[in-house]
Scaffold this active site. Sequence first.
Site, PDB file in Angstrom:
ATOM      1  N   GLY A  48      37.652  42.786  37.449  1.00  6.55           N
ATOM      2  CA  GLY A  48      37.344  41.882  36.247  1.00  6.55           C
ATOM      3  C   GLY A  48      35.984  42.810  35.671  1.00  6.55           C
ATOM      4  O   GLY A  48      35.831  42.662  34.632  1.00  6.55           O
ATOM      5  N   ASP A 107      32.356  31.309  38.019  1.00  4.52           N
ATOM      6  CA  ASP A 107      32.834  30.123  37.827  1.00  4.52           C
ATOM      7  C   ASP A 107      32.459  29.056  38.898  1.00  4.52           C
ATOM      8  O   ASP A 107      31.493  28.310  38.560  1.00  4.52           O
ATOM      9  CB  ASP A 107      34.539  30.319  38.083  1.00  4.52           C
ATOM     10  CG  ASP A 107      35.282  29.080  37.886  1.00  4.52           C
ATOM     11  OD1 ASP A 107      35.012  28.431  37.071  1.00  4.52           O
ATOM     12  OD2 ASP A 107      36.545  29.040  38.278  1.00  4.52           O
ATOM     13  N   LYS A 135      30.093  29.483  33.705  1.00  2.00           N
ATOM     14  CA  LYS A 135      30.680  28.272  33.588  1.00  2.00           C
ATOM     15  C   LYS A 135      29.717  27.247  34.241  1.00  2.00           C
ATOM     16  O   LYS A 135      30.057  26.958  35.467  1.00  2.00           O
ATOM     17  CB  LYS A 135      31.962  27.825  33.957  1.00  2.00           C
ATOM     18  CG  LYS A 135      33.108  28.741  33.233  1.00  2.00           C
ATOM     19  CD  LYS A 135      34.603  28.435  33.827  1.00  2.00           C
ATOM     20  CE  LYS A 135      35.574  29.574  33.521  1.00  2.00           C
ATOM     21  NZ  LYS A 135      36.912  29.368  34.053  1.00  2.00           N
ATOM     22  N   VAL A 157      39.663  31.310  30.829  1.00  2.00           N
ATOM     23  CA  VAL A 157      39.408  32.212  29.739  1.00  2.00           C
ATOM     24  C   VAL A 157      39.955  33.657  30.203  1.00  2.00           C
ATOM     25  O   VAL A 157      40.063  34.011  31.396  1.00  2.00           O
ATOM     26  CB  VAL A 157      38.125  32.540  29.214  1.00  2.00           C
ATOM     27  CG1 VAL A 157      37.555  31.405  28.475  1.00  2.00           C
ATOM     28  CG2 VAL A 157      36.981  33.139  30.289  1.00  2.00           C
ATOM     29  N   ASP A 163      41.654  38.332  33.801  1.00  2.00           N
ATOM     30  CA  ASP A 163      43.041  38.144  33.845  1.00  2.00           C
ATOM     31  C   ASP A 163      43.704  36.877  34.011  1.00  2.00           C
ATOM     32  O   ASP A 163      43.039  36.018  34.559  1.00  2.00           O
ATOM     33  CB  ASP A 163      43.465  39.118  34.858  1.00  2.00           C
ATOM     34  CG  ASP A 163      43.326  38.699  36.286  1.00  2.00           C
ATOM     35  OD1 ASP A 163      42.383  38.210  36.521  1.00  2.00           O
ATOM     36  OD2 ASP A 163      44.567  38.322  36.957  1.00  2.00           O
ATOM     37  N   ARG A 169      43.945  41.594  30.953  1.00  2.00           N
ATOM     38  CA  ARG A 169      42.595  42.262  31.081  1.00  2.00           C
ATOM     39  C   ARG A 169      42.262  43.387  29.964  1.00  2.00           C
ATOM     40  O   ARG A 169      41.045  43.622  29.680  1.00  2.00           O
ATOM     41  CB  ARG A 169      42.839  43.114  32.372  1.00  2.00           C
ATOM     42  CG  ARG A 169      42.728  42.294  33.690  1.00  2.00           C
ATOM     43  CD  ARG A 169      42.364  43.248  34.701  1.00  2.00           C
ATOM     44  NE  ARG A 169      42.851  42.554  36.026  1.00  2.00           N
ATOM     45  CZ  ARG A 169      42.199  41.737  36.855  1.00  2.00           C
ATOM     46  NH1 ARG A 169      41.016  41.541  36.366  1.00  2.00           N
ATOM     47  NH2 ARG A 169      42.684  41.311  38.035  1.00  2.00           N
TER      48      ARG A 169
HETATM   49  P1  IMP Z   1      33.848  32.149  41.187  1.00  2.00           P
HETATM   50  O1  IMP Z   1      33.837  32.410  42.890  1.00  2.00           O
HETATM   51  O2  IMP Z   1      34.625  30.709  41.363  1.00  2.00           O
HETATM   52  O3  IMP Z   1      32.680  32.256  40.621  1.00  2.00           O
HETATM   53  O4  IMP Z   1      34.942  33.140  40.510  1.00  2.00           O
HETATM   54  C1  IMP Z   1      35.091  34.481  41.169  1.00  2.00           C
HETATM   55  C2  IMP Z   1      36.159  35.263  40.299  1.00  2.00           C
HETATM   56  O5  IMP Z   1      37.211  34.396  39.732  1.00  2.00           O
HETATM   57  C3  IMP Z   1      35.490  35.745  39.118  1.00  2.00           C
HETATM   58  O6  IMP Z   1      34.719  36.815  39.134  1.00  2.00           O
HETATM   59  C4  IMP Z   1      36.918  36.081  38.145  1.00  2.00           C
HETATM   60  O7  IMP Z   1      37.542  37.279  38.679  1.00  2.00           O
HETATM   61  C5  IMP Z   1      37.810  34.705  38.494  1.00  2.00           C
HETATM   62  N1  IMP Z   1      37.637  33.518  37.420  1.00  2.00           N
HETATM   63  C6  IMP Z   1      37.045  32.768  37.443  1.00  2.00           C
HETATM   64  N2  IMP Z   1      37.080  32.025  36.131  1.00  2.00           N
HETATM   65  C7  IMP Z   1      37.847  32.807  35.263  1.00  2.00           C
HETATM   66  C8  IMP Z   1      38.678  32.532  34.331  1.00  2.00           C
HETATM   67  O8  IMP Z   1      38.226  31.818  33.355  1.00  2.00           O
HETATM   68  N3  IMP Z   1      39.435  33.822  33.827  1.00  2.00           N
HETATM   69  C9  IMP Z   1      39.698  34.550  34.671  1.00  2.00           C
HETATM   70  N4  IMP Z   1      39.353  34.713  35.757  1.00  2.00           N
HETATM   71  C10 IMP Z   1      38.450  33.869  36.289  1.00  2.00           C
HETATM   72 MG    MG Z   2      35.348  38.976  39.024  1.00  2.00          MG
END
Ligand code: IMP
Ligand code: MG
Length: 183
Positions: A48, A107, A135, A157, A163, A169
Amino acid sequence: MDAADVSDDLLHVLYTEAQIQDRIKEMAADIERDYEGKELLIVGILRGAVMVMADMARSFHRHVEMDWMAVSSYGSGTKSSGVVRILKDLDTDISGRHVVIVDEIIDTGLTLSWLTSNLSSRNPASVEIATLLRKPEALQMPVDVKYVGWDIPNEFVVGYGLDYRERYRNLRDIGTLAPHVYS
Ligand code: IMP
Ligand code: MG
């Protein structure tokens, strides 16, 4: 592609390509100021963060080293699995180095909280995080983030590296996905 190419799939555009470029230049300037006189390694989290890394690195007016990690924390859908695994580790020995982890979105914070403690255990001079999006309402793990582009609502998003099932992407802008796409 542009938002117009996938307009049926988007609820709305959150940030345009121009807004993203401006914000990334500001973030790069902040980082440049904070690391003046120090060598800097930026670590992009695949896949990403590819766009953020490419644009941020080119926004610097100084040398910067780039390395990459790939971790898995998400399945192919929109929910976090909570499990983090290293798929590709750094090629660089970061002991004694100043490291900034570059990501496109935080996230739940599970990925970056795990990654920060993993990298910190390798005796770097410092580890900080830069993320384009965050977020706050979705956060489950405390993550100390030094550089944030924008805080956004808890919506899924896509675009600019983000993605949904490996699509969108290559969208230049960032937008929220219409529910019909994932229902
Ligand atoms: P986290 O570990 O929940 O903070 O999120 C890790 C990964 O989830 C991010 O680096 C993104 O690759 C993916 N991700 C989280 N939220 C979104 C979103 O809204 N759209 C797309 N990918 C997301
Ligand atoms: Mg990521």
